[in-house]
Write a protein that holds these residues in place. Structure first.
Motif, PDB file in Angstrom:
ATOM      1  N   PHE A   1      54.413  34.690  20.067  1.00  0.00           N
ATOM      2  CA  PHE A   1      53.887  36.542  20.777  1.00  0.00           C
ATOM      3  C   PHE A   1      55.571  37.289  21.736  1.00  0.00           C
ATOM      4  CE2 PHE A   1      54.130  38.018  25.100  1.00  0.00           C
ATOM      5  CZ  PHE A   1      52.815  38.678  25.217  1.00  0.00           C
TER       6      PHE A   1
ATOM      7  N   TRP B   1      57.399  38.938  18.251  1.00  0.00           N
ATOM      8  CA  TRP B   1      56.757  40.381  18.515  1.00  0.00           C
ATOM      9  C   TRP B   1      57.331  41.397  19.642  1.00  0.00           C
ATOM     10  CZ3 TRP B   1      51.864  43.047  15.916  1.00  0.00           C
ATOM     11  CH2 TRP B   1      51.174  41.909  15.714  1.00  0.00           C
ATOM     12  N   GLU B   2      57.603  40.552  20.653  1.00  0.00           N
ATOM     13  CA  GLU B   2      57.318  41.395  21.989  1.00  0.00           C
ATOM     14  C   GLU B   2      59.266  41.213  22.134  1.00  0.00           C
ATOM     15  OE1 GLU B   2      56.252  40.580  26.187  1.00  0.00           O
ATOM     16  OE2 GLU B   2      57.128  39.138  26.032  1.00  0.00           O
TER      17      GLU B   2
ATOM     18  N   ILE C   1      46.971  32.761  25.617  1.00  0.00           N
ATOM     19  CA  ILE C   1      48.264  32.847  26.017  1.00  0.00           C
ATOM     20  C   ILE C   1      48.114  32.385  27.503  1.00  0.00           C
ATOM     21  CG2 ILE C   1      50.682  32.956  26.441  1.00  0.00           C
ATOM     22  CD1 ILE C   1      50.816  34.054  23.539  1.00  0.00           C
TER      23      ILE C   1
ATOM     24  N   ARG D   1      52.698  30.995  20.638  1.00  0.00           N
ATOM     25  CA  ARG D   1      53.671  31.408  22.374  1.00  0.00           C
ATOM     26  C   ARG D   1      54.713  32.385  21.327  1.00  0.00           C
ATOM     27  NH1 ARG D   1      52.099  26.450  25.166  1.00  0.00           N
ATOM     28  NH2 ARG D   1      53.838  25.741  24.200  1.00  0.00           N
TER      29      ARG D   1
ATOM     30  N   PHE E   1      47.020  36.151  20.658  1.00  0.00           N
ATOM     31  CA  PHE E   1      47.358  36.450  22.277  1.00  0.00           C
ATOM     32  C   PHE E   1      46.637  36.361  23.357  1.00  0.00           C
ATOM     33  CE2 PHE E   1      51.031  39.526  19.554  1.00  0.00           C
ATOM     34  CZ  PHE E   1      51.464  38.076  18.880  1.00  0.00           C
ATOM     35  N   SER E   2      45.946  36.952  23.497  1.00  0.00           N
ATOM     36  CA  SER E   2      44.240  36.913  24.705  1.00  0.00           C
ATOM     37  C   SER E   2      44.774  35.397  24.967  1.00  0.00           C
ATOM     38  CB  SER E   2      43.076  37.202  24.438  1.00  0.00           C
ATOM     39  OG  SER E   2      42.966  36.470  23.367  1.00  0.00           O
TER      40      SER E   2
END
Length: 324
Positions: free
Chosen positions: A270, A273-274, A324, A267, A321-322
């Motif tokens: 991600f 990164w975001e 999450i 988490r 990431f998939s």
């Protein structure tokens, strides 16, 4: 050289900083209004994912290799690493014209194997179920007359890693807390020595994956604990234990140790990164995970967070990431 009265102290870290000046990158410190709002703290991310070879490991590797003797340089050096230290040693050897041999597990990320070879090192893969990396490394070193530079349990390695916190403090000044990921303890040992020397009131907390909690158990019990091939996505924290040098340093300079779950690591990875728009690896976000997931809460504090690296297999990121 390492001081005689203490194995490693701030003078050794400052000497390492001079050694690395103009060689290692002075990595950026990023801030995020969103992170500050979420944590109710003022957070400073020291981004070692922008370091040469993509992690803090280059600091210790170059500092250590620059101090080996001329006969040792001629014969070459050997190390064992899952990837980031391997790349650091390989590039340092390339820059210093020292032949390097790296023992890596067969399951080390392909991106790290490829980069290590790209820096000119000879890579020798091994099966973790058949032989320990230390045993194989010693066997090869004896056969070829190579000098072993271990990934974390070495004074010059620790001093080099400590320059990470030294730079952060020089840039942002006072901190109330420093969060650092922990595998074998080289980074947190060096950073804790630098921090406690310059900011005695700043707390230093180490962060591990819950699936590889040997250092946390060691810290709490004051007895060296071990873990065997832990199943964690944070490959840089899969070390079996703290070292003979790093364990006493962690006990002396670190204030606490905490752990984070695999799900929390993903988490946070991600999120960074975001929101921060930077590439970070699972091990690299351990410290950030403890803060963003509320494992460590310090409202109103100035918090330093070491992002230790960004060497991630981009083909595997989507799978992570998939989930999450």
């Amino acid at each position: 050289m390492v001081s005689q009265n203490k194995l490693i102290e701030i003078a050794d870290i400052q000497a390492a900083a001079k050694c690395l000046d103009g060689i290692a990158h002075r990595t950026p410190v990023l801030t995020s209004t969103t992170v500050n709002q979420i944590t109710n703290s003022e957070v400073f991310f020291k981004c070692e994912n922008f370091q040469r070879t993509g992690s803090f490991k280059f600091r210790g590797a170059y500092n250590a290799l620059s101090q080996v003797s001329e006969p040792q340089k001629q014969k070459g050096v050997l190390t064992f690493s899952s990837g980031n230290h391997a790349q650091g040693i390989a590039l340092a050897g390339n820059l210093l014209n020292i032949p390097t041999t790296i023992v890596m597990p067969e399951n080390a990320p392909i991106v790290k194997q490829t980069a290590t070879r790209g820096y000119g090192a000879e890579v020798i893969l091994y099966n973790q179920k058949q032989i320990s990396r230390e045993e194989l490394a010693q066997k090869l070193a004896d056969e070829k007359g190579l000098t072993i530079i271990p990934p974390f349990d070495h004074p010059h390695i620790i001093a080099g890693q400590g320059t990470t916190a030294l730079e952060l403090i020089q840039e942002v000044g006072e901190l109330d807390l420093l969060l650092v990921c922990c595998g074998g303890g080289g980074l947190i040992s060096g950073c804790a020595i630098a921090t406690k020397s310059l900011l005695p009131n700043c707390r230093v907390i180490g962060v591990e994956p819950a699936a590889a909690d040997d250092a946390t158990r060691s810290f709490k019990s004051k007895t060296l604990q071990f873990v065997n091939n832990p199943d964690t996505i944070a490959d840089g924290a899969r070390t079996a234990s703290l070292g003979k040098i790093t364990f006493p340093l962690v006990l002396e300079y670190v204030d606490d140790m905490v752990t984070v779950s695999e799900e929390a690591i993903i988490r946070t990875m991600f999120f960074i990164w975001e929101r921060l728009k930077i590439v970070v690896e699972p091990t690299g976000v351990l410290a950030a995970t403890a803060l963003l997931e509320g494992v460590v809460k310090v409202p109103g504090a100035r918090v330093g967070v070491i992002i230790s690296g960004g060497n991630v297999d981009l083909m595997e990121v989507g799978k992570l990431f998939s989930s999450i």
